[in-house]
Design an enzyme around this catalytic site. Structure first.
Site, mmCIF file in Angstrom:
data_model
loop_
_atom_site.group_PDB
_atom_site.id
_atom_site.type_symbol
_atom_site.label_atom_id
_atom_site.label_comp_id
_atom_site.label_asym_id
_atom_site.label_seq_id
_atom_site.Cartn_x
_atom_site.Cartn_y
_atom_site.Cartn_z
ATOM 1 N N HIS A 311 0.845 -1.197 0.000
ATOM 2 C CA HIS A 311 0.000 0.000 0.000
ATOM 3 C C HIS A 311 0.881 1.248 0.000
ATOM 4 C CE1 HIS A 311 -3.187 2.817 1.197
ATOM 5 N NE2 HIS A 311 -4.000 1.902 0.720
ATOM 6 N N ASP A 368 -7.966 -5.089 -1.115
ATOM 7 C CA ASP A 368 -8.361 -5.875 -2.299
ATOM 8 C C ASP A 368 -8.042 -7.363 -2.182
ATOM 9 O OD1 ASP A 368 -7.285 -2.979 -3.873
ATOM 10 O OD2 ASP A 368 -9.350 -3.704 -3.931
#
Ligand code: SDX
Length: 427
Positions: A311, A368
């Site tokens: 991320h 996700d």
């Protein structure tokens, strides 16, 4: 006032940059006068070290892996509130009381429907169109249907009620557009929204129903998808929100800004990762192959990346991924899960989180990584995974759009460059 002293060692000249302290997160030094003082710009190509705005909507604690909307922890909102309550919170700054919630829910239901002429747009697309392309086009087209409801020429004296109407349209219509885009792409008959159904149930209804046929929709499915919408509602200045803010800064129509956000979200490095994760888990095919793919992910010469991992901000476990893992455990008793995909995902996480490469780079599962396995269990078609992300995120884009649009002296976004091309050429 706390400052940082910057010195240009070429000239020995210094200037003190004020330090701006946020209510949560990392302070920033104000370098607005950098060019005036030094005739220098700052160089930060992907803006990862640059604060682009002040915001009160969402706070991410990168180190601890925490997420807050208007000060409330995502864990409490996901557990105690439904998606429309979270929408109200993001748009107004406060959670709704019972009456406010009832009125808001009613206003959203009244905006589920599309203008009949907009419905014709879907038949213009090839059957194998990806719903994301239709979704971004149809949302931009809303500008043609509602062009006179928001002052688009940069004035800040637009009626704030028009903002709320725009917000209700975006929240209420995007699920209908997404469902229509999908049904059109596979040749299914159109299904109109059902105002008697709550937001999330209505979306599942529009995906599953046939004319004169009542589809089965379990409460546990509605709750799981509703929580997924909440987990995707907003996430600070991510790439797609930045796209929305850039378009907003030019004074363009808000639906055009939201359409820009949809296009930006589509990329596999961003919202498109949820679809890419499932494709990757299917390509890995077995837990026996996981080690091989972990090696590929670590190999600098191999373009393979673990989708759903890493991320730009979190350098800890994405708090949304933790909640999604919990949902998986909760639904598996009532809904059939693709256990083969789940085993592969669990194996990837187990190996990666004990591997130096991932630990040293603070790479953890993100939102996700598990969402796709839940969506697969809800029988959501794979090419609808990123449109699901759009449905959840639409309220965050609107709230962020409004925050910028409400600034007294909203400035157009205009970064600079280092020109590295040819010079002094003549014809
Ligand atoms: C979302 O910003 C947001 O808030 C986004 C989002 C939201 O809600 O809006 O949270 C939604 O977009 C989540 C991210 C979904 N994308 C993916 O899952 C795609 C896979 N992830 C990678 O593409 C990547 O992790 C990014 C794009 C998410 C972040 O990329 P960065 O900024 O390059 O990551 P980094 O700087 O932290 O990388 C550090 C190192 C690099 O290696 P070195 O140069 O140090 O040797 O880690 C490596 C990277 O190559 N790395 C990975 C990796 N992600 C980073 N290596 C293998 N697999 C990965 N997934």
């Amino acid at each position: 006032m706390d400052t940082v002293t910057l010195t240009d060692n070429r000239s020995g000249k210094s200037f003190d940059a004020a330090i701006k302290y946020p209510k949560g997160g990392t302070p920033a030094m104000d370098i607005a006068d950098l060019h005036k003082e030094f005739e220098l710009y700052s160089f930060d190509p992907s803006l990862g070290n640059t604060v682009s705005c002040e915001s009160k909507v969402t706070h991410l604690n990168a180190k601890e892996g925490k997420l807050y909307h208007r000060g409330y922890p995502i864990e409490e909102l996901a557990q105690e509130k439904n998606y429309l309550e979270v929408c109200y919170l993001l748009l107004t700054g406060e959670l709704p009381d019972t009456q406010q919630y009832g009125e808001f829910d009613d206003l959203i239901r009244k905006r589920y429907f599309l203008h009949e002429k907009l419905n014709r747009l879907f038949s213009a697309f090839p059957d194998d169109s990806h719903p994301m392309s239709t979704l971004s086009s149809a949302v931009a087209a809303l500008t043609s249907f509602y062009h006179n409801f928001i002052e688009i020429h940069g004035s800040t004296d637009f009626d704030v009620n028009e903002y709320y109407v725009m917000a209700q349209r975006i929240i209420g219509k995007i699920p209908t557009i997404a469902a229509q885009a999908y049904r059109q792409s596979v040749g299914l008959p159109s299904i109109y929204p059902d105002m008697d159904r709550y937001f999330t149930e209505n979306f599942l209804y529009m995906l599953r129903a046939y004319p004169n046929n009542e589809p089965e929709i379990k409460d546990i499915e509605i709750k799981a998808l509703d929580t997924i919408f909440t987990l995707h509602a907003d996430h600070g200045q991510n790439a797609s929100t930045t796209a929305v803010r850039v378009v907003c800064s030019t004074g363009a129509h808000p639906y055009a800004a939201i359409s820009a956000g949809i296009s930006a979200l589509w990329g596999p490095k961003h919202g498109g990762a949820n679809e890419a994760v499932i494709n990757q888990l299917k390509a890995i095919g077995s837990v026996d192959n996981v080690e091989k793919y972990i090696r590929k992910a670590k190999d600098k010469n191999d373009p393979f990346r673990l989708m759903g991992f890493g991320h730009r901000v979190y350098k800890n476990y994405d708090p949304r991924a933790k909640i999604l893992k919990k949902i998986l455990e909760e639904i598996k008793t009532e809904i059939e899960i693709d256990n083969k995909l789940l085993e592969i995902a669990y194996k990837i996480e187990e190996i990666a989180l004990s591997d130096e490469y991932f630990i040293s780079r603070n790479l953890y599962p993100n939102v996700d990584f598990y969402s796709g396995i839940i969506l697969t269990a809800l029988k959501i078609p794979l090419n609808m995974f990123t449109p699901i992300f759009v449905i959840g995120r639409s309220v965050g884009w609107v709230a962020q759009w409004f925050e910028l649009r409400s600034e007294e002296n909203m400035k157009i976004t205009r970064p600079r460059q280092l020109y590295m091309g040819d010079v002094n050429k003549h014809l």
